[in-house]
Design a protein around this motif. Sequence first.
Motif, PDB file in Angstrom:
ATOM      1  N   GLY A  78      52.275  43.200  45.021  1.00 26.66           N
ATOM      2  CA  GLY A  78      52.312  44.607  45.403  1.00 26.66           C
ATOM      3  C   GLY A  78      52.026  44.824  46.873  1.00 26.66           C
ATOM      4  N   ASN A  79      51.076  44.076  47.405  1.00 22.14           N
ATOM      5  CA  ASN A  79      50.729  44.235  48.817  1.00 22.14           C
ATOM      6  C   ASN A  79      51.858  43.745  49.720  1.00 22.14           C
ATOM      7  OD1 ASN A  79      48.988  44.880  51.018  1.00 22.14           O
ATOM      8  ND2 ASN A  79      48.451  42.726  51.190  1.00 22.14           N
ATOM      9  N   LEU A  80      52.421  42.591  49.406  1.00 20.21           N
ATOM     10  CA  LEU A  80      53.451  42.030  50.285  1.00 20.21           C
ATOM     11  C   LEU A  80      54.783  42.762  50.187  1.00 20.21           C
ATOM     12  CD1 LEU A  80      52.717  38.200  49.955  1.00 20.21           C
ATOM     13  CD2 LEU A  80      52.041  39.779  51.783  1.00 20.21           C
ATOM     14  N   THR A  81      55.097  43.314  49.007  1.00 21.27           N
ATOM     15  CA  THR A  81      56.347  44.058  48.853  1.00 21.27           C
ATOM     16  C   THR A  81      56.167  45.552  49.095  1.00 21.27           C
ATOM     17  OG1 THR A  81      56.024  44.289  46.462  1.00 21.27           O
ATOM     18  CG2 THR A  81      57.317  42.385  47.228  1.00 21.27           C
ATOM     19  N   GLU A  82      54.935  45.935  49.355  1.00 22.68           N
ATOM     20  CA  GLU A  82      54.582  47.338  49.623  1.00 22.68           C
ATOM     21  C   GLU A  82      54.988  48.255  48.473  1.00 22.68           C
ATOM     22  OE1 GLU A  82      56.134  48.405  53.463  1.00 22.68           O
ATOM     23  OE2 GLU A  82      55.007  46.828  54.482  1.00 22.68           O
ATOM     24  N   GLU A  83      54.681  47.824  47.260  1.00 21.18           N
ATOM     25  CA  GLU A  83      54.969  48.610  46.063  1.00 21.18           C
ATOM     26  C   GLU A  83      53.663  49.020  45.409  1.00 21.18           C
ATOM     27  OE1 GLU A  83      57.577  46.489  43.471  1.00 21.18           O
ATOM     28  OE2 GLU A  83      59.011  46.064  45.060  1.00 21.18           O
ATOM     29  N   GLU A  84      53.622  50.274  44.950  1.00 18.56           N
ATOM     30  CA  GLU A  84      52.396  50.795  44.351  1.00 18.56           C
ATOM     31  C   GLU A  84      52.155  50.247  42.943  1.00 18.56           C
ATOM     32  OE1 GLU A  84      55.000  53.509  44.724  1.00 18.56           O
ATOM     33  OE2 GLU A  84      54.717  53.099  46.833  1.00 18.56           O
ATOM     34  N   ALA A  85      53.226  50.092  42.158  1.00 19.04           N
ATOM     35  CA  ALA A  85      53.068  49.724  40.742  1.00 19.04           C
ATOM     36  C   ALA A  85      52.332  48.395  40.553  1.00 19.04           C
ATOM     37  CB  ALA A  85      54.420  49.709  40.044  1.00 19.04           C
ATOM     38  N   PRO A  86      52.743  47.303  41.219  1.00 22.08           N
ATOM     39  CA  PRO A  86      51.991  46.062  41.022  1.00 22.08           C
ATOM     40  C   PRO A  86      50.531  46.163  41.475  1.00 22.08           C
ATOM     41  CG  PRO A  86      54.117  45.593  42.007  1.00 22.08           C
ATOM     42  CD  PRO A  86      53.943  47.084  42.014  1.00 22.08           C
ATOM     43  N   LEU A  87      50.292  46.905  42.558  1.00 20.85           N
ATOM     44  CA  LEU A  87      48.910  47.099  43.008  1.00 20.85           C
ATOM     45  C   LEU A  87      48.120  47.904  41.985  1.00 20.85           C
ATOM     46  CD1 LEU A  87      48.885  47.740  46.858  1.00 20.85           C
ATOM     47  CD2 LEU A  87      47.823  45.888  45.605  1.00 20.85           C
ATOM     48  N   GLY A  88      48.757  48.890  41.374  1.00 23.59           N
ATOM     49  CA  GLY A  88      48.098  49.666  40.320  1.00 23.59           C
ATOM     50  C   GLY A  88      47.777  48.808  39.111  1.00 23.59           C
ATOM     51  N   ILE A  89      48.720  47.940  38.738  1.00 20.80           N
ATOM     52  CA  ILE A  89      48.476  47.013  37.617  1.00 20.80           C
ATOM     53  C   ILE A  89      47.301  46.106  37.951  1.00 20.80           C
ATOM     54  CG2 ILE A  89      49.444  45.049  36.348  1.00 20.80           C
ATOM     55  CD1 ILE A  89      52.203  46.464  36.622  1.00 20.80           C
ATOM     56  N   SER A  90      47.280  45.598  39.177  1.00 23.16           N
ATOM     57  CA  SER A  90      46.181  44.741  39.613  1.00 23.16           C
ATOM     58  C   SER A  90      44.846  45.480  39.541  1.00 23.16           C
ATOM     59  CB  SER A  90      46.427  44.245  41.036  1.00 23.16           C
ATOM     60  OG  SER A  90      45.336  43.505  41.513  1.00 23.16           O
ATOM     61  N   LEU A  91      44.858  46.751  39.918  1.00 28.82           N
ATOM     62  CA  LEU A  91      43.638  47.565  39.882  1.00 28.82           C
ATOM     63  C   LEU A  91      43.146  47.756  38.448  1.00 28.82           C
ATOM     64  CD1 LEU A  91      41.929  48.844  42.084  1.00 28.82           C
ATOM     65  CD2 LEU A  91      43.249  50.922  41.836  1.00 28.82           C
ATOM     66  N   VAL A  92      44.073  47.981  37.522  1.00 31.30           N
ATOM     67  CA  VAL A  92      43.702  48.136  36.109  1.00 31.30           C
ATOM     68  C   VAL A  92      43.154  46.821  35.552  1.00 31.30           C
ATOM     69  CG1 VAL A  92      44.649  48.542  33.795  1.00 31.30           C
ATOM     70  CG2 VAL A  92      45.289  50.041  35.678  1.00 31.30           C
ATOM     71  N   ILE A  93      43.795  45.705  35.899  1.00 29.13           N
ATOM     72  CA  ILE A  93      43.320  44.402  35.430  1.00 29.13           C
ATOM     73  C   ILE A  93      41.948  44.095  36.030  1.00 29.13           C
ATOM     74  CG2 ILE A  93      43.788  41.916  35.417  1.00 29.13           C
ATOM     75  CD1 ILE A  93      46.775  42.597  35.328  1.00 29.13           C
ATOM     76  N   THR A  94      41.708  44.581  37.251  1.00 29.20           N
ATOM     77  CA  THR A  94      40.396  44.393  37.875  1.00 29.20           C
ATOM     78  C   THR A  94      39.302  45.023  37.010  1.00 29.20           C
ATOM     79  OG1 THR A  94      41.348  44.342  40.092  1.00 29.20           O
ATOM     80  CG2 THR A  94      39.008  44.808  39.944  1.00 29.20           C
ATOM     81  N   ALA A  95      39.595  46.167  36.414  1.00 30.95           N
ATOM     82  CA  ALA A  95      38.611  46.810  35.528  1.00 30.95           C
ATOM     83  C   ALA A  95      38.283  45.901  34.344  1.00 30.95           C
ATOM     84  CB  ALA A  95      39.138  48.158  35.045  1.00 30.95           C
ATOM     85  N   GLY A  96      39.300  45.267  33.772  1.00 29.82           N
ATOM     86  CA  GLY A  96      39.052  44.320  32.682  1.00 29.82           C
ATOM     87  C   GLY A  96      38.260  43.116  33.137  1.00 29.82           C
TER      88      GLY A  96
END
Length: 142
Positions: A78-96
Amino acid sequence: MAAVRRGRTSSVLSSIPLQIIFYLNGVYYIFYFLATLLMIIYKSQLFTYPDNFLALDLILLLVMAILEALRLYFGTKGNLTEEEAPLGISLVITAGSIILAVYFLVWQTYVMRADVIINAVLFVTYGLEGILEIIAIAAFVS
């Protein structure tokens, strides 16, 4: 004759500090996984470790490793492709991952001082990543 470029100019929105934290957390998590695994083995030899709790601790450590790999993959992508969705998924997985880290800090069968120290470092990296991910998502959306 120089070519003149017309139209929109592009700017890089990827976060270098976030990418550095992803890399450092990937390296640190390898240490965390091995240290936690070795401590579980050590505790199972030193203390009376109920078998069902030993299996639970090992399974949750494996689940955490899988989540960590997915989290870092989506975050980096998400960071390298500048896309919000993968970064959002990463953020949700961080909660887990945080919930599992709390398990290894509080609810694990035996908690040693080393568990507290390595989990404290993990929580700091999760906090930094979370803040930087939110900032990156905001930059990508705008």
